[in-house]
Design an enzyme around this catalytic site. Structure first.
Site, mmCIF file in Angstrom:
data_model
loop_
_atom_site.group_PDB
_atom_site.id
_atom_site.type_symbol
_atom_site.label_atom_id
_atom_site.label_comp_id
_atom_site.label_asym_id
_atom_site.label_seq_id
_atom_site.Cartn_x
_atom_site.Cartn_y
_atom_site.Cartn_z
ATOM 1 N N ASP A 4 -2.442 6.567 -3.348
ATOM 2 C CA ASP A 4 -1.239 5.431 -3.089
ATOM 3 C C ASP A 4 -1.011 4.619 -3.917
ATOM 4 O OD1 ASP A 4 -3.207 4.125 -2.527
ATOM 5 O OD2 ASP A 4 -2.541 3.295 -0.529
ATOM 6 N N GLU A 14 -12.886 4.357 6.197
ATOM 7 C CA GLU A 14 -12.222 4.507 7.548
ATOM 8 C C GLU A 14 -11.154 5.753 7.366
ATOM 9 O OE1 GLU A 14 -10.056 0.944 7.579
ATOM 10 O OE2 GLU A 14 -9.000 1.148 5.812
ATOM 11 N N ARG A 55 -6.226 4.058 -1.479
ATOM 12 C CA ARG A 55 -6.367 5.338 -0.790
ATOM 13 C C ARG A 55 -6.708 6.634 -1.629
ATOM 14 N NH1 ARG A 55 -3.050 5.162 5.067
ATOM 15 N NH2 ARG A 55 -3.303 2.737 5.442
ATOM 16 N N ASP A 96 -1.229 1.411 -4.439
ATOM 17 C CA ASP A 96 -2.114 0.441 -4.792
ATOM 18 C C ASP A 96 -3.439 0.959 -5.148
ATOM 19 O OD1 ASP A 96 -2.766 0.643 -2.180
ATOM 20 O OD2 ASP A 96 -3.586 -1.363 -2.235
ATOM 21 N N SER A 143 0.860 -1.385 0.099
ATOM 22 C CA SER A 143 -0.179 0.003 0.009
ATOM 23 C C SER A 143 0.839 1.242 0.092
ATOM 24 C CB SER A 143 -0.951 -0.185 1.231
ATOM 25 O OG SER A 143 -1.893 1.177 1.109
ATOM 26 N N HIS A 144 0.704 2.273 1.064
ATOM 27 C CA HIS A 144 1.507 3.342 0.927
ATOM 28 C C HIS A 144 2.770 3.177 1.652
ATOM 29 C CE1 HIS A 144 -0.357 2.964 5.061
ATOM 30 N NE2 HIS A 144 0.467 4.119 5.489
#
Length: 546
Positions: A304, A391, A309, A306, A147-148
């Site tokens: 990000d 979230e 986000r 992937d 991810s990030h």
């Protein structure tokens, strides 16, 4: 002087050749906790340089996933995608070696390119549409991404047939099996060397085309085009780069990919809060270069690596706090999606803003409050009982216009396009819409602070009990609740949340990095927030042994 928000320098960059060499050369010891396979909220993550994400990890984890899907009667195709991190391509190839050797029908990207997490979830759900829950022909997937996380990291995440992040029952089983395989010298791991693979043994799927051309069924693309919204999209060097280009082409939008560069060192990034390179589109430091261009577009967006986000930048407000944007998105969507079920709930994590609670109440909708982790929204998004799940870490997804499921994993591309739709339909930017919400419900002062924590300290923090808080007041207000379990589903939150009428704090260990996260919010302003944070730190410090 902190360099947060400043451009990365050569000394900040990783050596890609060293990173990849370590992936193949270093061998993990399953008896060392830091070198074991361990799934956090979104898969196993680590770095080859610290012997926590290496070839043996991926070979063993992939075999464990094969064993898991066999035990669960899953025999359909497995969709496999990767992001732009330096370790993602080597890990994808390791996974392919094991999957093919085990006779799994693997579906790779037809362009041999990057696959965002939401596109993989979309592919699984598209294939499984209309199939029974026990249909052996169901598909599942793996996305290779941290991810990030910083460039030195790798990540490996399993998505079962429901299309979302695997639950703890699945990840616990897979991790235990993988660690047993590593401890046994990979005995039981089937593998065909990548160089020996027959190209015909590998299936393909056009993730990008399937995802992009389906967007018309969830976003009001026509409104964006007719309003002439000028969009600047920054993939932050991630997997969404070619998706944004196709979105502009297919739908004729005034959309510019402001930074099309892909570089596994991420040399074009500005440094995050801790002076590390981290592709977090919700971080003002990581997004500094994009915020500086806020006047060039009507809406600027970031994703990000992937693309699970989102980050939203407006000319009038700069980078929006993720909580603020979630509240705006919920308020807008539930007023502009007539095809959604009348009783569908709003999903939020315990560490998301109280403003969302107020918005849900004003809409007359049920609020489903769950622990951190998008997996908790999967069942509701799948059956339509939850129309929106979000979230605070800038991750969300929602239903199609007709109330059917879109993705059961976070979709940063979707939330970025929604910002343009909101402007096109209402004539107001999301930040202007949020100002209206604050005028109705009160001004939110919210902050998440990350602080270093050892694995042992994180373990202590994750088991905090409400009894750890002996105070009856928080920052001058009576405490109304001390929570170790989520009110929405009764699941353990892996930390603690303390609430008053106008404020709250929550403390929990990170599932992916050696830090703990302290969340706090006040509807009485920044000074009151500072009081809440000070008292919260005292509680955490005591719990961690001073």
């Amino acid at each position: 002087m902190s360099r947060a928000g400043s451009p990365a320098e050569p000394s900040d960059l990783i050596d890609i050749d060293e990173l990849i060499a370590a992936y193949y050369d270093l061998r993990p010891d399953a008896s060392v906790p830091e070198q074991r396979v361990a799934f956090g909220t979104s898969g196993h993550r680590g770095s080859s340089l610290s012997t926590s994400f290496n070839e043996e990890h991926i070979l063993a984890t992939t075999q464990a996933i094969v064993d898991y899907r066999t035990a669960r009667g899953i025999a359909g195709p497995l969709f496999l995608g990767r992001d732009t991190h330096g370790l993602s391509l080597p890990a994808e190839r390791s996974a392919v070696e094991v999957l093919v050797a085990n006779g799994v029908d693997v579906r790779l990207d037809s362009r041999d390119s990057w696959v965002p997490t939401p596109a993989l979830s979309h592919a699984i759900l598209t294939y499984n549409r209309g199939r029974a829950l026990d249909d052996p022909g169901r598909s599942d997937g793996i996305v290779v991404t941290p991810s990030h996380n910083p460039p030195r990291d790798g990540g490996f995440k399993y998505n079962p047939p429901n299309g979302g992040p695997a639950d703890t029952d699945a990840t616990g089983w897979i991790a235990d099996r993988a660690n047993a395989l590593i401890a046994g010298g990979l005995e039981g791991v089937r593998r065909t060397p990548f160089k020996d693979l027959d190209a015909d043994a590998l299936g393909t799927y056009d993730f990008r085309d399937a995802y992009v051309r389906d967007l018309i069924h969830i976003i009001d693309i026509d409104a964006i085009r007719k309003a002439g919204v000028r969009i600047g999209a920054d993939p932050l060097g991630g997997a969404s780069v070619e998706y944004w280009a196709l979105i502009a082409e297919v739908y004729g939008l005034d959309l510019t990919v402001v930074n099309p560069d892909v570089d596994p060192t991420w040399r074009f990034m500005t440094l995050d809060w801790d002076e590390k390179i981290r592709m977090d589109p919700s971080s003002p430091s990581a997004m500094a270069s994009l915020v500086a261009r806020r006047d060039e577009y009507d809406i600027l967006t970031g994703n990000d690596a992937d693309a699970d986000r989102h980050g939203i930048v407006t000319p009038d407000g700069g980078l929006m706090n993720p909580n603020h944007y979630l509240a705006v998105a919920i308020d807008y969507l539930f007023s502009h999606r007539d095809g959604w079920p009348a009783d569908a709930a709003i999903g939020k994590t315990l560490v998301s803003s109280m403003i969302i609670d107020r918005v849900a109440e004003s809409l007359g909708r049920t609020l489903l409050e769950v622990p951190v982790g998008f997996k908790w929204f999967v069942p509701g998004l799948l059956d339509g009982s939850v129309a929106f799940g979000g979230e605070e870490s800038a991750g969300a997804s929602f239903l199609r216009k007709d109330g059917a499921v879109w993705t059961t994993d976070k979709d940063g591309i979707l939330l970025c396009l929604l910002a343009a739709e909101i402007l096109a339909v209402t004539g107001k930017t999301p930040s202007q819409r949020y100002a209206e919400l604050e005028a109705r419900f009160g001004a939110s002062a919210y902050q998440r602070v990350d602080a270093p924590a050892t694995p042992a300290q994180k373990a202590l923090l994750g088991k905090l009990s409400p009894d750890a808080v002996t105070a009856v007041e928080l920052a001058g207000e009576p405490i109304t609740a001390k929570l170790s379990h989520a009110p929405g589903n009764g699941a353990a939150i892996g930390g603690l949340k303390v609430q008053t009428e106008h404020a709250w704090f929550a403390a929990r260990p990170s599932g992916t990095e050696d830090v703990y996260k302290l969340y706090a919010e006040s509807l009485r302003g920044p000074d009151h927030l500072a009081e809440v944070q000070a008292e919260a730190r005292a509680v955490v410090t005591e719990a961690l042994g001073g």
